[in-house]
Design a protein around this motif. Sequence first.
Motif, PDB file in Angstrom:
ATOM      1  N   ILE A 191      20.210  47.752 -20.650  1.00  0.00           N
ATOM      2  CA  ILE A 191      19.347  48.883 -21.025  1.00  0.00           C
ATOM      3  C   ILE A 191      20.180  50.005 -21.662  1.00  0.00           C
ATOM      4  O   ILE A 191      19.778  50.608 -22.665  1.00  0.00           O
ATOM      5  N   SER A 192      21.351  50.275 -21.079  1.00  0.00           N
ATOM      6  CA  SER A 192      22.222  51.310 -21.635  1.00  0.00           C
ATOM      7  C   SER A 192      22.666  50.939 -23.060  1.00  0.00           C
ATOM      8  O   SER A 192      22.672  51.790 -23.958  1.00  0.00           O
ATOM      9  N   ARG A 193      23.016  49.690 -23.242  1.00  0.00           N
ATOM     10  CA  ARG A 193      23.443  49.259 -24.581  1.00  0.00           C
ATOM     11  C   ARG A 193      22.282  49.306 -25.564  1.00  0.00           C
ATOM     12  O   ARG A 193      22.462  49.630 -26.740  1.00  0.00           O
ATOM     13  N   ARG A 194      21.098  49.002 -25.065  1.00  0.00           N
ATOM     14  CA  ARG A 194      19.915  49.068 -25.931  1.00  0.00           C
ATOM     15  C   ARG A 194      19.706  50.506 -26.424  1.00  0.00           C
ATOM     16  O   ARG A 194      19.420  50.744 -27.603  1.00  0.00           O
ATOM     17  N   GLN A 195      19.827  51.472 -25.502  1.00  0.00           N
ATOM     18  CA  GLN A 195      19.675  52.870 -25.882  1.00  0.00           C
ATOM     19  C   GLN A 195      20.743  53.287 -26.901  1.00  0.00           C
ATOM     20  O   GLN A 195      20.468  54.028 -27.848  1.00  0.00           O
ATOM     21  N   PHE A 196      21.963  52.820 -26.686  1.00  0.00           N
ATOM     22  CA  PHE A 196      23.037  53.151 -27.626  1.00  0.00           C
ATOM     23  C   PHE A 196      22.737  52.583 -29.008  1.00  0.00           C
ATOM     24  O   PHE A 196      22.916  53.263 -30.029  1.00  0.00           O
ATOM     25  N   ARG A 197      22.298  51.332 -29.060  1.00  0.00           N
ATOM     26  CA  ARG A 197      21.980  50.719 -30.349  1.00  0.00           C
ATOM     27  C   ARG A 197      20.800  51.415 -31.020  1.00  0.00           C
ATOM     28  O   ARG A 197      20.776  51.568 -32.243  1.00  0.00           O
ATOM     29  N   THR A 198      19.807  51.826 -30.231  1.00  0.00           N
ATOM     30  CA  THR A 198      18.668  52.551 -30.798  1.00  0.00           C
ATOM     31  C   THR A 198      19.128  53.882 -31.394  1.00  0.00           C
ATOM     32  O   THR A 198      18.698  54.266 -32.488  1.00  0.00           O
ATOM     33  N   ALA A 199      19.997  54.583 -30.671  1.00  0.00           N
ATOM     34  CA  ALA A 199      20.526  55.841 -31.203  1.00  0.00           C
ATOM     35  C   ALA A 199      21.334  55.601 -32.475  1.00  0.00           C
ATOM     36  O   ALA A 199      21.257  56.382 -33.438  1.00  0.00           O
ATOM     37  N   GLU A 200      22.106  54.523 -32.479  1.00  0.00           N
ATOM     38  CA  GLU A 200      22.879  54.184 -33.680  1.00  0.00           C
ATOM     39  C   GLU A 200      21.950  53.881 -34.851  1.00  0.00           C
ATOM     40  O   GLU A 200      22.201  54.300 -35.994  1.00  0.00           O
TER      41      GLU A 200
END
Length: 394
Positions: free
Chosen positions: A155-164
């Motif tokens: 989930i944390s990585r998903r949020q990071f990718r979405t922000a990217e």
Amino acid sequence: MTIEKAAGAIADATPTWLSRSLNLLGVIVVAYYLALDFLHSVPVLVAVPAAASLLAWAAAAVLPGRYRAPLSVLLGTMVVGGSIAAVPTNGLAIVPATVAVLRLFAEPRRPIWHGAVGGLTAAACLAVAALVFPIPLLGLVAMEGGVLVAALAGISRRQFRTAEAQSRALLEERVAIQEEQAHGAALAERQRVAREIHDVLAHSLGGLVIQLDAVEALLEAGEAGAAFTRVRDARALAASGLSEARRAVDALRDDRPGEAVDGASIVRDLGDLAEAHRALGGRIDFTSSGAERPLPADEAQALVRAMQESLTNARKHAPGQPVAATLEWTPDSVSLVVSNPMVRPVDRGSADPQPGGHHGLEGMIERFDAVRSGSVTAGECDGDFVVRALVLRS
């Protein structure tokens, strides 16, 4: 690019060499210890799911993200196979299952419920395997906790990718806006150059054509003295047009705003245009009323060009007709009204010999649109063609 497309581009990208290397290294390490510790001690029903999860892990490590259906099958194999084999291998086989759960949650284009289903499936398979292969409760909790940690990391990585993806989409949108602004600025500059060229050529060259036609007619009639006078006027007009062209070029090269122009200079410039119109055989009554005052350079230039274009159109479309031009100064505005009787083609016995593209009127309107408090209208009114230019005091 929208955020969804940017996220898709990130998710569909081919894994980097570092990502591939780390995943393949993980496959090798887990396979080595499974073979070393459990090759001869686990039943076939455990060895097969474990081997399948490792093979699926290796394939998923190198498969590009755009192959979503095959990748989903590989990740599902990792979840089920690794979870089933985790308990009898003392948690070693849970590694591919947790990697799969992390990836299911981490990919922005994949629905979040894919990750939820993967995590719940891993938890359920662990619980079933614990019933078949007894294990201390603490060990089961540790494995279930590993799945939960993988889900949270995904989930944390998903949020990071979405922000990217959002940052990439905003950057590309900003670049597109800048390119559009640059295109608009270039188009505006082209229109400005076109207006200046048209104003100079239409006035100067148009007047020269009239003068030379008159010279030719006078020479044919044997009136050499009058023809010489016309030639002299044509030379003066050509010199004036050359000077005006140079001023236009200088103005185009200088992006700085011009200094204010005093009212007397504006009246004088308009009067010079009226005199040039008379020299070309036209009739004009020009008057200025009110208290003169300085105007910004763009407003003064717009008024002069409006007068110039109006007289050019009068000579072109209503030759010989009287022109009335009035410049009125008030405390709140400066207005210029130029009118001349309309002459229909049928009245001249033929169609307009010099059909125009209306570029002069368009340029005049564009010039006043660029003035902060200016407006101009042109059209027929009670049988006359009337140009009304207005500049409000800012």
